[in-house]
Design an enzyme around this catalytic site. Structure first.
Site, PDB file in Angstrom:
ATOM      1  N   GLU A 103      45.892  41.570  40.309  1.00 44.24           N
ATOM      2  CA  GLU A 103      46.956  42.229  41.074  1.00 44.24           C
ATOM      3  C   GLU A 103      48.122  42.637  40.172  1.00 44.24           C
ATOM      4  O   GLU A 103      48.674  43.738  40.315  1.00 44.24           O
ATOM      5  CB  GLU A 103      47.435  41.296  42.193  1.00 44.24           C
ATOM      6  CG  GLU A 103      46.337  40.881  43.160  1.00 44.24           C
ATOM      7  CD  GLU A 103      45.527  39.671  42.672  1.00 44.24           C
ATOM      8  OE1 GLU A 103      44.583  39.283  43.364  1.00 44.24           O
ATOM      9  OE2 GLU A 103      45.857  39.121  41.583  1.00 44.24           O
ATOM     10  N   ASN A 141      47.872  43.323  37.061  1.00 46.88           N
ATOM     11  CA  ASN A 141      47.381  44.457  36.279  1.00 46.88           C
ATOM     12  C   ASN A 141      47.631  45.772  37.006  1.00 46.88           C
ATOM     13  O   ASN A 141      48.041  46.777  36.409  1.00 46.88           O
ATOM     14  CB  ASN A 141      45.877  44.320  36.014  1.00 46.88           C
ATOM     15  CG  ASN A 141      45.553  43.290  34.945  1.00 46.88           C
ATOM     16  OD1 ASN A 141      46.429  42.828  34.225  1.00 46.88           O
ATOM     17  ND2 ASN A 141      44.281  42.935  34.854  1.00 46.88           N
ATOM     18  N   ARG A 189      34.380  36.712  43.294  1.00 42.76           N
ATOM     19  CA  ARG A 189      34.188  35.806  42.159  1.00 42.76           C
ATOM     20  C   ARG A 189      33.490  34.549  42.682  1.00 42.76           C
ATOM     21  O   ARG A 189      34.151  33.618  43.171  1.00 42.76           O
ATOM     22  CB  ARG A 189      35.529  35.436  41.521  1.00 42.76           C
ATOM     23  CG  ARG A 189      36.345  36.627  41.013  1.00 42.76           C
ATOM     24  CD  ARG A 189      35.718  37.230  39.773  1.00 42.76           C
ATOM     25  NE  ARG A 189      36.590  38.222  39.176  1.00 42.76           N
ATOM     26  CZ  ARG A 189      36.566  39.522  39.459  1.00 42.76           C
ATOM     27  NH1 ARG A 189      35.693  39.958  40.368  1.00 42.76           N
ATOM     28  NH2 ARG A 189      37.386  40.364  38.879  1.00 42.76           N
ATOM     29  N   GLY A 234      30.388  51.840  38.808  1.00 43.03           N
ATOM     30  CA  GLY A 234      30.581  51.730  37.364  1.00 43.03           C
ATOM     31  C   GLY A 234      30.469  53.091  36.698  1.00 43.03           C
ATOM     32  O   GLY A 234      31.073  54.075  37.161  1.00 43.03           O
ATOM     33  N   ALA A 281      31.929  57.007  41.709  1.00 39.17           N
ATOM     34  CA  ALA A 281      32.479  56.321  42.880  1.00 39.17           C
ATOM     35  C   ALA A 281      32.462  57.272  44.065  1.00 39.17           C
ATOM     36  O   ALA A 281      32.562  58.493  43.914  1.00 39.17           O
ATOM     37  CB  ALA A 281      33.907  55.844  42.609  1.00 39.17           C
ATOM     38  N   ASP A 300      40.677  47.112  37.928  1.00 41.52           N
ATOM     39  CA  ASP A 300      42.087  47.111  38.313  1.00 41.52           C
ATOM     40  C   ASP A 300      42.726  48.465  38.001  1.00 41.52           C
ATOM     41  O   ASP A 300      43.529  48.988  38.793  1.00 41.52           O
ATOM     42  CB  ASP A 300      42.840  46.013  37.569  1.00 41.52           C
ATOM     43  CG  ASP A 300      42.232  44.639  37.784  1.00 41.52           C
ATOM     44  OD1 ASP A 300      41.653  44.404  38.856  1.00 41.52           O
ATOM     45  OD2 ASP A 300      42.326  43.801  36.861  1.00 41.52           O
TER      46      ASP A 300
END
Length: 356
Positions: free
Chosen positions: A47, A49, A180, A237, A241, A276
């Site tokens: 965040e 970042n 995560r 990636g 997108a 990010d």
């Protein structure tokens, strides 16, 4: 999806980002953590970042977090503030430490990559409805959150549910799933992330993490699982997108509300921080009211800036430089290749566009 104009109050900023930031120790040479003799200090936090990148790109940004009353907390607050981010709402915890972590120099995608987190019981895990400045959190056009915060503690999850609850006058809520698995204390993590994503206005999620967390394959399946947000951005990636947006007409497989943009070719230095940076680029263009295609292109350009430096944070391209690249026709965009140093080569940017 549109963002309402800024309030006249000086306390209102473009973006507020809430989350844990940690001091990062980067190895001075490749190898196992057991073999690396020395590390260099940096900062890390999804965040913060985003807040740092947006501030560097000319937006007003505030980071809200909680750090220990220690030297590492001082370093985080001072470093994030040096990017032009408002850190006045950061709270200091006299009883809990600032989180830190160590990582190897290798690519995160390889089996040899190691990360050692020391964040259990950190000051950030004590963020709760009563321990953060909620007025500072809501005084913004966009509130940016991520799934990492929800995994830190039960109090953090309660705070996330409070901030994503529907209410009149709520700022646009941006939510990066950031799954995560190692952070979640039980098997409910994927369900919690789906719940929070469905309460947001704008969602960022990688196709790979949606597959891992929810068993979903492809952008269309992800959008069907997230019908409530105005905009869902699915990242592939280097494959590009797609943005599913309720307000626009786009192009993807006949779906009138999907816009796909391929990513430019990038000479990658390190993969850290790219997600990010993509979110920051998309949010920057959203704040400026640009069309969805351009929001995706700005996301890709910010990600390319992060990919071409070794750390989490990179200097973004100047706005006119990014706008010029974003305005390329489809053929020129498709031949765009970006390498280290590209953000500082505005005058020679035409050299980045390869002709077939």
């Amino acid at each position: 999806m549109t963002v309402t104009g800024p309030c006249n109050s000086p306390d209102v900023v473009d973006v507020v980002a809430l989350g844990e930031s940690m001091v990062t120790f980067l190895p001075t040479r490749p190898g196992r953590l057991a073999d690396v003799p020395a590390f260099e200090r940096a900062i890390g936090g999804a965040e913060s970042n985003v807040a740092c990148t947006l501030a560097a790109a000319g937006h007003s940004a505030r980071w809200v977090g909680r750090v220990g009353a220690d030297g590492f907390g001082d370093h985080l607050v001072e470093t994030i503030g040096s990017y032009g981010v408002d850190v006045s709402a950061v709270r200091r915890d006299p009883a809990r430490p600032t989180g830190i972590y160590f990582r190897t120099a290798g690519d995160r995608a390889t089996d040899a990559h190691e990360v050692a987190y020391y964040r259990a019981g950190s000051a950030a895990s004590a963020m709760a409805v009563g321990t953060v400045d909620e007025a500072a959190l809501r005084a913004c056009r966009v509130l940016h959150l991520s799934g990492i915060t929800a995994a830190l503690s039960d109090d953090c999850l309660e705070l996330m549910r409070e901030l994503t609850a529907p209410r009149p006058g709520r700022p646009l809520v941006s939510f990066d799933v950031n799954f995560r698995p190692g952070l979640w204390r039980d098997a409910d993590g994927p369900g919690v992330l789906l719940e929070l994503a469905r309460r947001a206005d704008l969602v960022f999620v990688g196709d790979d993490e949606a597959r891992q967390a929810w068993g979903l394959h492809g952008g269309r399946a992800i959008r069907e699982a997230l019908p409530e947000p105005d905009t869902v951005v699915v990242k592939y990636g280097p494959g590009g997108a797609v943005a599913f947006d309720s307000d626009t007409d786009g192009l993807e497989d006949g779906d009138g509300h999907a816009t796909f943009v391929p990513a430019p070719e990038v000479d990658v230095v390190a993969h850290v921080g790219a997600g990010d940076a993509f979110a920051a680029g998309f949010l920057s263009a959203t704040l400026r009211g640009l069309p969805v295609r351009d929001r995706l292109r700005h996301g890709h350009l910010m990600a390319a800036a992060a990919l071409t430096v070794p750390g989490d944070l990179a200097a973004p391209p100047a706005r006119d430089h990014a706008d010029r690249l974003t305005a390329l026709d489809e053929g020129a965009w498709g031949t765009l290749r970006l390498g280290p140093g590209w953000t500082s080569t505005a005058q020679g940017a035409d050299e980045e566009v390869r002709t077939p």
